[in-house]
Design an enzyme around this catalytic site. Sequence first.
Site, PDB file in Angstrom:
ATOM      1  N   LYS A  10      36.837  35.671  38.585  1.00 37.11           N
ATOM      2  CA  LYS A  10      37.071  36.097  37.207  1.00 37.11           C
ATOM      3  C   LYS A  10      36.775  37.571  36.937  1.00 37.11           C
ATOM      4  CE  LYS A  10      38.393  32.324  34.953  1.00 37.11           C
ATOM      5  NZ  LYS A  10      39.604  32.262  34.096  1.00 37.11           N
ATOM      6  N   SER A  34      37.928  28.970  44.447  1.00 36.96           N
ATOM      7  CA  SER A  34      37.939  29.927  43.338  1.00 36.96           C
ATOM      8  C   SER A  34      36.565  30.266  42.787  1.00 36.96           C
ATOM      9  CB  SER A  34      38.830  29.405  42.207  1.00 36.96           C
ATOM     10  OG  SER A  34      38.358  28.157  41.722  1.00 36.96           O
TER      11      SER A  34
END
Length: 404
Positions: A53, A305
């Site tokens: 992110k 992720s």
Amino acid sequence: MSTVTVDEVRAARELLRGVAVPTPMIPSRVLSEQLGGPVLLKCENLQRTGSFKIRGAYVRIAGLSERERARGVVAASAGNHAQGVALAASMLGCKATVFMPVGAPLPKIAATRGYGAEIVFPGPTVDDCLIAAQKHADECGAVFIHPFDHPDVVVGQATIGLEMLEQYPDVRTIVAPVGGGGLLAGIAAAAKGLPGGREIKIIGAQAKRAAAFPPSLAAGRPTQIEIEPTMADGIAVGRPGDLTYAMFTELVDAVVTVTEESISQALLLCLERAKQVVEPAGAAGVAALLEHSYAVEPPVAVLLSGGNIDPLLLSKVLRHGLAGAGRYLVVRCRLKDRPGALVTLLGELAELGVNVLDVMHERVAARLHVEEAEVLMHLETRGADHSEDVIGRLRERGYTLTLS
């Protein structure tokens, strides 16, 4: 493709030098054997803040004017986007206010505060946070940093796609987790915008209990769904973004759903076999390989992720994964209420090679006869075949078993 270009992605990568680290790709022998071809894991769980992110958050905030940054930024997130925005804002010298769901993992809350953000808890879901964050931005003039539905955010996440193609140019299938879609939309734009990239198959993996893309793609428009509780809180988004939905229709080949059991087994596989600590949402791509191997063509690149998982949740999920793999049993066993009966049962389990983790002995209950007792046991076995053998042997010896 006109929304995000490869040149924009390359420029974003230059912007991120010294901010986001190029994460490694490591081979997975066990997955390669299961799929009959090479499988590599792209380890964004090793990225700064523990997830991908920071890439999109930094590109978005860096693109603001000085006047906009002076008003501060606001975000909504279950934790990973929160940390990315908080760190990016601190690096770029602006205030960050983050709306997080009630019950967000404590380590993510602590890390977000540690990066200097102010945290507000408006409700139980990410969608509640998105609404509250947008309202706050409208009222105070702060810039809302959307977690996925903005071109700058997508461009930042797309830098992962460039890295993957440079690290593994022979890849035929890319699999990644999907929440609102910014991550996979970016990866797909980068991969398919490169020479020969159109031949790469792009597959998204959503938690079955929070899968908004399949019904949206079927309806021909972004569709709001009711989210069920899922361990994959990081991808529990009830509606795709307008931008990401449009990019998916053009660039993504398939979106599959994965069960909680597959996610927990994928997390266990990552920890045991790849030595990677991954959060449930971050393991969704691996879960897709376990559950939908027919849909992928090796060589495969799978994105891990994120790795921000509460240690208490990790212990629960690992136990869930062990149970799904047949290596952990919860059994209720009836036996005669007489001296030595429990010792005999435990001796027989030892003889069968079972490790007894916990025992609760009950002698008085309405469901039991006067001469009966019942034990609730948590057992560790060597796998599904061993578990079946243990259950069969105990029943042969006259024990009444109930599996929990």
